[in-house]
Design a protein around this motif. Structure first.
Motif, PDB file in Angstrom:
ATOM      1  N   UNK A 109      -6.141   2.369  14.087  1.00 45.70           N
ATOM      2  CA  UNK A 109      -4.807   2.675  13.282  1.00 45.70           C
ATOM      3  C   UNK A 109      -4.056   3.305  14.259  1.00 45.70           C
ATOM      4  N   UNK A 110      -2.673   2.809  14.504  1.00 44.08           N
ATOM      5  CA  UNK A 110      -1.429   3.453  15.134  1.00 44.08           C
ATOM      6  C   UNK A 110      -2.125   3.747  16.780  1.00 44.08           C
ATOM      7  N   UNK A 111      -2.665   2.572  17.412  1.00 40.61           N
ATOM      8  CA  UNK A 111      -2.819   2.966  18.635  1.00 40.61           C
ATOM      9  C   UNK A 111      -1.674   2.890  19.556  1.00 40.61           C
ATOM     10  N   UNK A 112      -1.379   3.467  20.612  1.00 42.25           N
ATOM     11  CA  UNK A 112      -0.425   3.408  21.289  1.00 42.25           C
ATOM     12  C   UNK A 112       0.180   2.063  21.876  1.00 42.25           C
ATOM     13  N   UNK A 113      -0.700   1.198  22.352  1.00 46.45           N
ATOM     14  CA  UNK A 113      -0.399  -0.143  22.808  1.00 46.45           C
ATOM     15  C   UNK A 113      -0.287  -1.122  21.721  1.00 46.45           C
ATOM     16  N   UNK A 114       0.950  -1.477  21.503  1.00 43.71           N
ATOM     17  CA  UNK A 114       1.029  -2.657  20.430  1.00 43.71           C
ATOM     18  C   UNK A 114       0.866  -2.231  18.957  1.00 43.71           C
ATOM     19  N   UNK A 115       0.881  -0.743  18.659  1.00 42.79           N
ATOM     20  CA  UNK A 115       0.722  -0.341  17.346  1.00 42.79           C
ATOM     21  C   UNK A 115       0.230  -1.298  16.507  1.00 42.79           C
ATOM     22  N   UNK A 116      -1.424  -1.300  16.361  1.00 42.63           N
ATOM     23  CA  UNK A 116      -2.199  -2.035  15.518  1.00 42.63           C
ATOM     24  C   UNK A 116      -1.556  -2.389  13.918  1.00 42.63           C
ATOM     25  N   UNK A 117      -0.925  -1.513  13.592  1.00 48.40           N
ATOM     26  CA  UNK A 117      -0.429  -1.466  12.394  1.00 48.40           C
ATOM     27  C   UNK A 117      -1.265  -0.625  11.196  1.00 48.40           C
ATOM     28  N   UNK A 118      -1.262  -1.094  10.071  1.00 44.13           N
ATOM     29  CA  UNK A 118      -1.893  -0.385   9.099  1.00 44.13           C
ATOM     30  C   UNK A 118      -3.018  -0.926   8.583  1.00 44.13           C
ATOM     31  N   UNK A 119      -3.514  -1.882   9.440  1.00 43.03           N
ATOM     32  CA  UNK A 119      -4.701  -2.615   9.066  1.00 43.03           C
ATOM     33  C   UNK A 119      -5.979  -1.592   9.041  1.00 43.03           C
ATOM     34  N   UNK A 120      -6.757  -1.731   8.100  1.00 41.71           N
ATOM     35  CA  UNK A 120      -8.086  -0.776   8.182  1.00 41.71           C
ATOM     36  C   UNK A 120      -8.818  -0.891   9.472  1.00 41.71           C
ATOM     37  N   UNK A 121      -9.461   0.173  10.147  1.00 45.12           N
ATOM     38  CA  UNK A 121     -10.497   0.109  11.028  1.00 45.12           C
ATOM     39  C   UNK A 121     -11.597  -0.783  10.885  1.00 45.12           C
ATOM     40  N   UNK A 122     -11.794  -1.686  12.049  1.00 42.64           N
ATOM     41  CA  UNK A 122     -13.307  -2.388  11.783  1.00 42.64           C
ATOM     42  C   UNK A 122     -14.493  -1.175  11.684  1.00 42.64           C
ATOM     43  N   UNK A 123     -15.222  -1.605  10.643  1.00 38.57           N
ATOM     44  CA  UNK A 123     -16.589  -0.805  10.421  1.00 38.57           C
ATOM     45  C   UNK A 123     -17.332  -1.633   9.639  1.00 38.57           C
ATOM     46  N   UNK A 124     -18.517  -1.005   9.706  1.00 37.09           N
ATOM     47  CA  UNK A 124     -19.888  -1.467   8.862  1.00 37.09           C
ATOM     48  C   UNK A 124     -20.520  -0.355   8.439  1.00 37.09           C
ATOM     49  N   UNK A 125     -21.051  -0.430   7.194  1.00 36.50           N
ATOM     50  CA  UNK A 125     -21.737   0.380   6.450  1.00 36.50           C
ATOM     51  C   UNK A 125     -23.357   0.568   6.907  1.00 36.50           C
ATOM     52  N   UNK A 126     -23.634   1.624   7.197  1.00 38.83           N
ATOM     53  CA  UNK A 126     -25.195   1.705   7.282  1.00 38.83           C
ATOM     54  C   UNK A 126     -25.806   2.487   6.239  1.00 38.83           C
ATOM     55  N   UNK A 127     -26.847   1.789   5.630  1.00 41.26           N
ATOM     56  CA  UNK A 127     -27.580   2.953   4.825  1.00 41.26           C
ATOM     57  C   UNK A 127     -28.895   3.581   5.533  1.00 41.26           C
ATOM     58  N   UNK A 128     -28.909   4.815   5.590  1.00 39.62           N
ATOM     59  CA  UNK A 128     -29.745   5.602   6.379  1.00 39.62           C
ATOM     60  C   UNK A 128     -30.888   5.973   5.285  1.00 39.62           C
ATOM     61  N   UNK A 129     -32.137   5.728   5.479  1.00 38.23           N
ATOM     62  CA  UNK A 129     -33.407   6.052   4.731  1.00 38.23           C
ATOM     63  C   UNK A 129     -34.050   7.063   5.376  1.00 38.23           C
ATOM     64  N   UNK A 130     -34.552   8.387   4.935  1.00 39.59           N
ATOM     65  CA  UNK A 130     -35.375   9.292   5.610  1.00 39.59           C
ATOM     66  C   UNK A 130     -36.391   9.443   4.788  1.00 39.59           C
ATOM     67  N   UNK A 131     -37.646   9.068   5.336  1.00 43.17           N
ATOM     68  CA  UNK A 131     -39.086   9.389   4.405  1.00 43.17           C
ATOM     69  C   UNK A 131     -39.640  10.697   5.068  1.00 43.17           C
ATOM     70  N   UNK A 132     -40.621  11.119   4.065  1.00 43.29           N
ATOM     71  CA  UNK A 132     -41.252  12.287   4.466  1.00 43.29           C
ATOM     72  C   UNK A 132     -42.489  12.289   5.422  1.00 43.29           C
TER      73      UNK A 132
END
Length: 187
Positions: A109-132
């Motif tokens: 979002x709002x990078x100096x070169x070309x102003x990417x605009x207000x599109x959301x950041x590319x991301x993916x969700x990760x489910x972290x599971x911690x066992x004992x």
């Protein structure tokens, strides 16, 4: 005629800007690493890792500053490997409270070169599971490990609804007409 183009994009492998695991597991007291792969166009952007909902005021975030330099924030670290278009996040000394949903993302979002605009950041969700307890000392995910799983999710959440929408449109256009101009059907 934009629909065939959209379908083509869904069929092209690697059309997703960022890829990584949907679930990773670790053991209390050990470490866990996640490797995230991105497209060439995001090489100069900052990469980040945060706990969902990723609000900087309430949750810790760790983000890259420059290529090949490890940045630490508490028990988390991140390093951007621009040579192979990946960045690696490591969580050390895991606790049961580390289980949850995280975001592996690229700050665009709002990078100096070309102003990417207000599109959301590319991301993916990760489910972290911690066992004992486990026999594994650490857990690492590398790109390609769950690509079949991601392809299946892409099929379910994008391609199937799009196909059903197209099918509905075709059936609607080709539906039988009940009334004939100026005539009515017998009762």
């Amino acid at each position: 005629m934009w629909l065939p183009s959209a379908l083509l994009l869904l069929c092209v492998p690697g059309s997703v800007s960022l890829s990584g695991p949907s679930i990773v597991t670790g053991t209390v007291g050990e470490s866990l690493s996640v490797q995230c792969r991105y497209k060439e166009e995001y090489k100069t952007f900052k990469k980040y890792w945060c706990r969902q909902p990723c609000l900087p005021l309430w949750h810790e975030m760790v983000e890259t500053t420059v290529s090949e330099v490890e940045v630490r924030s508490g028990r988390a670290s991140i390093v951007d490997h621009t040579g192979d278009l990946t960045f690696t996040v490591t969580l050390e000394n895991l606790t049961a409270e580390d289980s949850g949903k995280y975001r592996c993302g690229i700050a665009t979002i709002l990078q100096e070169e070309g102003l990417q605009g207000f599109l959301p950041d590319p991301f993916f969700q990760v489910q972290v599971l911690v066992s004992s307890a486990s026999s594994n000392k650490s857990s690492t995910w590398t790109p390609g490990h769950s690509s079949q799983h991601q392809g299946f999710l892409l099929l379910i959440f994008l391609k199937v609804p799009l196909f059903l929408l197209m099918l509905s449109a075709v059936l609607w256009v080709n539906r039988p007409q009940r009334a004939i101009c100026g005539e009515t059907e017998p009762a």
